[in-house]
Design a protein around this motif. Structure first.
Motif, PDB file in Angstrom:
ATOM      1  N   ASP A  70      26.539  31.840  -1.248  1.00 13.99           N
ATOM      2  CA  ASP A  70      25.974  31.190  -2.320  1.00 13.99           C
ATOM      3  C   ASP A  70      25.382  29.657  -1.347  1.00 13.99           C
ATOM      4  O   ASP A  70      26.401  29.445  -0.493  1.00 13.99           O
ATOM      5  CB  ASP A  70      26.886  30.979  -3.179  1.00 13.99           C
ATOM      6  CG  ASP A  70      27.070  32.253  -4.161  1.00 13.99           C
ATOM      7  OD1 ASP A  70      26.223  32.952  -4.052  1.00 13.99           O
ATOM      8  OD2 ASP A  70      28.124  32.294  -4.776  1.00 13.99           O
ATOM      9  N   HIS A  71      24.349  29.145  -2.047  1.00 13.02           N
ATOM     10  CA  HIS A  71      23.995  27.937  -1.268  1.00 13.02           C
ATOM     11  C   HIS A  71      23.564  26.913  -2.374  1.00 13.02           C
ATOM     12  O   HIS A  71      23.260  27.307  -3.526  1.00 13.02           O
ATOM     13  CB  HIS A  71      22.851  28.043  -0.535  1.00 13.02           C
ATOM     14  CG  HIS A  71      23.001  29.188   0.386  1.00 13.02           C
ATOM     15  ND1 HIS A  71      22.655  30.489   0.311  1.00 13.02           N
ATOM     16  CD2 HIS A  71      23.381  29.007   1.707  1.00 13.02           C
ATOM     17  CE1 HIS A  71      23.117  31.021   1.531  1.00 13.02           C
ATOM     18  NE2 HIS A  71      23.278  30.338   2.304  1.00 13.02           N
ATOM     19  N   GLU A  72      23.527  25.644  -1.891  1.00  9.61           N
ATOM     20  CA  GLU A  72      23.225  24.408  -2.759  1.00  9.61           C
ATOM     21  C   GLU A  72      22.017  23.773  -2.117  1.00  9.61           C
ATOM     22  O   GLU A  72      22.270  23.732  -0.786  1.00  9.61           O
ATOM     23  CB  GLU A  72      23.983  23.660  -3.450  1.00  9.61           C
ATOM     24  CG  GLU A  72      25.065  22.930  -2.461  1.00  9.61           C
ATOM     25  CD  GLU A  72      25.898  21.987  -2.956  1.00  9.61           C
ATOM     26  OE1 GLU A  72      26.082  21.817  -4.287  1.00  9.61           O
ATOM     27  OE2 GLU A  72      26.750  21.516  -2.403  1.00  9.61           O
ATOM     28  N   THR A  73      21.141  23.143  -2.799  1.00 10.56           N
ATOM     29  CA  THR A  73      20.065  22.396  -1.877  1.00 10.56           C
ATOM     30  C   THR A  73      20.536  21.010  -1.710  1.00 10.56           C
ATOM     31  O   THR A  73      21.069  20.072  -2.676  1.00 10.56           O
ATOM     32  CB  THR A  73      18.849  22.484  -2.534  1.00 10.56           C
ATOM     33  OG1 THR A  73      18.228  23.651  -2.762  1.00 10.56           O
ATOM     34  CG2 THR A  73      17.945  21.521  -1.627  1.00 10.56           C
ATOM     35  N   ILE A  74      20.593  20.414  -0.361  1.00  2.65           N
ATOM     36  CA  ILE A  74      20.989  19.041  -0.225  1.00  2.65           C
ATOM     37  C   ILE A  74      19.509  18.228   0.316  1.00  2.65           C
ATOM     38  O   ILE A  74      18.992  18.636   1.232  1.00  2.65           O
ATOM     39  CB  ILE A  74      21.959  19.014   1.029  1.00  2.65           C
ATOM     40  CG1 ILE A  74      23.166  19.803   0.692  1.00  2.65           C
ATOM     41  CG2 ILE A  74      22.364  17.771   1.488  1.00  2.65           C
ATOM     42  CD1 ILE A  74      24.010  19.128  -0.438  1.00  2.65           C
ATOM     43  N   SER A  75      19.454  17.243  -0.570  1.00  2.00           N
ATOM     44  CA  SER A  75      18.270  16.388  -0.238  1.00  2.00           C
ATOM     45  C   SER A  75      18.626  15.084   0.628  1.00  2.00           C
ATOM     46  O   SER A  75      19.800  14.630  -0.035  1.00  2.00           O
ATOM     47  CB  SER A  75      17.528  16.101  -1.498  1.00  2.00           C
ATOM     48  OG  SER A  75      16.936  17.452  -1.940  1.00  2.00           O
ATOM     49  N   TYR A  76      17.854  14.558   1.430  1.00  2.00           N
ATOM     50  CA  TYR A  76      18.558  13.433   2.150  1.00  2.00           C
ATOM     51  C   TYR A  76      17.416  12.580   2.478  1.00  2.00           C
ATOM     52  O   TYR A  76      16.197  12.818   2.486  1.00  2.00           O
ATOM     53  CB  TYR A  76      19.291  13.693   3.350  1.00  2.00           C
ATOM     54  CG  TYR A  76      18.455  14.617   4.550  1.00  2.00           C
ATOM     55  CD1 TYR A  76      17.606  13.990   5.203  1.00  2.00           C
ATOM     56  CD2 TYR A  76      18.431  15.960   4.417  1.00  2.00           C
ATOM     57  CE1 TYR A  76      16.671  14.867   6.082  1.00  2.00           C
ATOM     58  CE2 TYR A  76      17.565  16.957   5.156  1.00  2.00           C
ATOM     59  CZ  TYR A  76      16.981  16.142   6.264  1.00  2.00           C
ATOM     60  OH  TYR A  76      16.017  16.904   7.182  1.00  2.00           O
ATOM     61  N   SER A  77      17.833  11.209   2.683  1.00  2.00           N
ATOM     62  CA  SER A  77      16.650  10.147   2.472  1.00  2.00           C
ATOM     63  C   SER A  77      16.201   9.840   4.011  1.00  2.00           C
ATOM     64  O   SER A  77      15.102   9.531   4.166  1.00  2.00           O
ATOM     65  CB  SER A  77      17.083   8.784   2.186  1.00  2.00           C
ATOM     66  OG  SER A  77      18.342   8.445   2.881  1.00  2.00           O
ATOM     67  N   GLY A  78      17.007  10.520   4.942  1.00  2.00           N
ATOM     68  CA  GLY A  78      16.458  10.158   6.300  1.00  2.00           C
ATOM     69  C   GLY A  78      17.683   9.028   6.993  1.00  2.00           C
ATOM     70  O   GLY A  78      17.870   8.901   8.156  1.00  2.00           O
ATOM     71  N   ILE A  79      18.314   8.247   6.416  1.00  2.00           N
ATOM     72  CA  ILE A  79      19.242   7.354   6.876  1.00  2.00           C
ATOM     73  C   ILE A  79      20.467   7.386   5.977  1.00  2.00           C
ATOM     74  O   ILE A  79      21.098   6.357   5.644  1.00  2.00           O
ATOM     75  CB  ILE A  79      18.699   5.857   6.798  1.00  2.00           C
ATOM     76  CG1 ILE A  79      18.087   5.525   5.578  1.00  2.00           C
ATOM     77  CG2 ILE A  79      17.617   5.634   7.774  1.00  2.00           C
ATOM     78  CD1 ILE A  79      17.721   3.998   5.206  1.00  2.00           C
ATOM     79  N   GLU A  80      21.226   8.549   5.815  1.00  2.00           N
ATOM     80  CA  GLU A  80      22.400   8.630   5.126  1.00  2.00           C
ATOM     81  C   GLU A  80      23.058   9.822   5.868  1.00  2.00           C
ATOM     82  O   GLU A  80      22.681  10.448   6.925  1.00  2.00           O
ATOM     83  CB  GLU A  80      21.991   9.062   3.752  1.00  2.00           C
ATOM     84  CG  GLU A  80      21.430  10.353   3.281  1.00  2.00           C
ATOM     85  CD  GLU A  80      21.250  10.644   1.986  1.00  2.00           C
ATOM     86  OE1 GLU A  80      21.894  11.293   1.331  1.00  2.00           O
ATOM     87  OE2 GLU A  80      20.124  10.192   1.650  1.00  2.00           O
ATOM     88  N   ALA A  81      24.461  10.024   5.546  1.00  2.00           N
ATOM     89  CA  ALA A  81      25.403  10.894   5.871  1.00  2.00           C
ATOM     90  C   ALA A  81      24.899  12.212   6.049  1.00  2.00           C
ATOM     91  O   ALA A  81      25.250  13.001   6.747  1.00  2.00           O
ATOM     92  CB  ALA A  81      26.686  10.734   5.181  1.00  2.00           C
ATOM     93  N   SER A  82      24.147  12.726   5.029  1.00  2.33           N
ATOM     94  CA  SER A  82      23.747  14.052   5.032  1.00  2.33           C
ATOM     95  C   SER A  82      22.513  14.412   5.729  1.00  2.33           C
ATOM     96  O   SER A  82      22.015  15.540   6.104  1.00  2.33           O
ATOM     97  CB  SER A  82      23.518  14.480   3.708  1.00  2.33           C
ATOM     98  OG  SER A  82      22.469  13.641   2.978  1.00  2.33           O
ATOM     99  N   THR A  83      21.816  13.162   6.609  1.00  2.08           N
ATOM    100  CA  THR A  83      20.762  13.775   7.402  1.00  2.08           C
ATOM    101  C   THR A  83      20.970  14.188   8.476  1.00  2.08           C
ATOM    102  O   THR A  83      22.244  13.882   9.347  1.00  2.08           O
ATOM    103  CB  THR A  83      20.125  12.053   7.685  1.00  2.08           C
ATOM    104  OG1 THR A  83      19.820  11.287   6.573  1.00  2.08           O
ATOM    105  CG2 THR A  83      18.951  12.262   8.521  1.00  2.08           C
ATOM    106  N   PRO A  84      20.541  15.305   8.957  1.00  2.00           N
ATOM    107  CA  PRO A  84      20.514  16.076  10.102  1.00  2.00           C
ATOM    108  C   PRO A  84      20.762  15.154  11.497  1.00  2.00           C
ATOM    109  O   PRO A  84      19.883  14.427  11.504  1.00  2.00           O
ATOM    110  CB  PRO A  84      19.662  17.155  10.140  1.00  2.00           C
ATOM    111  CG  PRO A  84      19.209  17.229   8.870  1.00  2.00           C
ATOM    112  CD  PRO A  84      19.467  15.888   8.307  1.00  2.00           C
ATOM    113  N   LEU A  85      21.632  15.388  12.317  1.00  2.00           N
ATOM    114  CA  LEU A  85      22.000  14.506  13.443  1.00  2.00           C
ATOM    115  C   LEU A  85      22.752  13.241  13.079  1.00  2.00           C
ATOM    116  O   LEU A  85      23.050  12.426  14.448  1.00  2.00           O
ATOM    117  CB  LEU A  85      20.650  14.666  14.349  1.00  2.00           C
ATOM    118  CG  LEU A  85      19.932  15.942  14.582  1.00  2.00           C
ATOM    119  CD1 LEU A  85      18.677  15.514  15.487  1.00  2.00           C
ATOM    120  CD2 LEU A  85      20.706  16.796  15.412  1.00  2.00           C
TER     121      LEU A  85
END
Length: 457
Positions: A70-85
């Protein structure tokens, strides 16, 4: 928080020439007399602006009985903790708020680090081992939400890497050793995360402090690291089921077998079939909150924060795989950073509906820092993978270190990533100054050995 880490990744790939290369090359390249652009050997590549907004699917559950995820969608702003890398959600991501830190991995001269002689028990073929062969294997990744991986490809050196982005670090084919000075243990008391303007971060950090230490010089030792691989065995560490296979587990020093307890990497990966992932020593569920992890698996936090540096010294001699390849290219070492959420769930494989369980395919992030992409290649490539977001790879290449060690740095700072070959005299000390970091990442458009690859504007 600023991270300073030492790590290695070897990437090799065949490069096209002529018109094809002209279509692929961006940034530094050479215009020949025939009017075509050819990719060049470089000593530095900067990926500019990795802070775009986007989304990916994070795993919320895997069911070994049904074989479904199961999955959930994670949206990120680009400058937050969930941003890739950059980082990953969860209380652990607050590590990025601590003072600047450094993870160092060093490999010394073969004379001073020779811990293994070429004997009948040696994993390297005597007929292929060069004179005075020593096996160096430093590993130190620094990535938020990413794990550093190194895989050894029957080469004389083993590369190891670590990530500091709430991700583990893994090692890909190559053999190496590293020698580091004493380093403080990472802070294990996370506080709320809040990423500041990069200019403010840079100004506030005059010194980058080391948070992890590793040496493969006998006896192998590590501080701040956990070395894992996808070999889970419920009898020793990790888990296994017929739906999702092996989870992460502890491994013995050479990464070839499951271990019951944490064991320092010994600096050598025998072939391209072996991998080691280098995480922080922060245990998921005990020291920090890593979000959902695979039940029964061995799970550690990665390297978090928008500013972090990885330094490593490694060597990648030529050795062919000796056993089943499992799809791996023979004699193709690599060092890369992988979002830590991927291996903590399922690094390789899909569920019974053929849907990838981990977030890799939906873009939670991978950075290949130094990767060999063809059997026995002498060139190593770099690439950012973020499906559904801006991604790409500079087609200029680094020269594979054969018969000698190479000092290498990967710096995440000001929303850029710079991969750079360091001078042989560079000192892997317990701290780095901001001036040293600035010198590593400085881009001069007139420098034909430093390529600029724009990911974003």
């Amino acid at each position: 928080m600023l991270y300073y880490l030492f790590s290695i990744v070897s990437l090799l790939s065949p490069f096209a020439s002529g018109k094809t290369a002209g279509q692929l090359c961006r940034g530094t390249a050479a215009l020949s007399s025939d009017g075509n652009w050819y990719c060049s050997e470089v000593t530095a590549i900067t990926y500019k602006n990795i802070s775009q907004p986007g989304k990916y699917n994070r795993t919320t559950q895997i069911n070994p009985n049904t074989g479904l995820c199961d999955h959930e969608t994670i949206s990120y702003s680009g400058i937050e903790a969930s941003t890739p890398l950059i980082g990953e959600p969860g209380s652990a991501s607050s590590i990025a708020q601590q003072p600047p830190v450094v993870v160092t991995t060093t490999v010394t001269d073969t004379e001073t680090v020779c811990e293994r002689s070429r004997t009948s028990s040696s994993p390297w073929p005597t007929s292929e081992s060069p004179a005075n062969s020593t096996y160096h294997g430093p590993s130190c990744p620094c990535w938020s939400t990413f794990e550093t991986r190194v895989s050894s490809a029957n080469s004389t050196t083993t590369s190891t890497s670590i990530s500091s982005f709430d991700t583990p670090g893994a090692v890909k084919r190559s053999e190496q050793r590293s020698v580091l000075s004493d380093a403080p243990s990472p802070i294990k008391t996370p506080t709320p995360t809040s990423y500041s303007d990069p200019d403010v971060i840079a100004a506030a950090a005059s010194t980058w402090s080391r948070v992890a230490y590793y040496t493969s010089a006998a006896p192998a030792a590590a501080s701040g690291f956990a070395f894992l691989a996808n070999l889970g065995d419920p009898q020793r560490s990790g888990t296994f089921d017929y739906s999702f296979g092996n989870s992460l587990s502890y491994v013995i020093g050479d990464g070839s077998k499951v271990a019951a307890n944490p064991t320092p990497f010994d600096g050598t990966l025998e072939t391209s079939e072996l991998e080691i992932a280098a995480f922080t020593d922060l245990g998921c569920g005990t020291d920090v909150d890593c979000g959902y992890v695979r039940p029964g698996g061995v799970s550690y936090y990665g390297w978090d924060g928008p500013s972090k540096a990885f330094l490593i010294e490694f060597q990648m001699d030529h050795y062919n795989n000796t056993g089943p390849n499992y799809g791996a290219i023979s004699d193709a070492p690599a060092w890369w950073f992988l979002n830590a959420a991927i291996p903590r769930i399922l690094q390789y494989g899909s569920d019974r509906n053929n849907i990838p369980c981990a977030c890799w395919s939906t873009g939670c992030g991978e950075f290949d820092a130094f990767e060999v992409l063809g059997m026995g290649e002498e060139r190593a490539k770099s690439t950012i993978h973020r499906q559904g977001n801006l991604e790409g790879g500079d087609s200029n290449y680094f020269r594979r270190p054969v018969g000698k060690t190479l000092k290498f740095a990967v710096v995440f700072h000001n929303w850029n990533i710079t991969a750079k070959v360091l001078d042989d005299s560079f000192d892997f000390s317990s701290t780095l100054t901001q001036d040293q970091i600035d010198d590593m990442i400085a881009y001069d458009p007139n420098d034909g050995h430093h390529s600029l690859f724009a990911i974003g504007d």
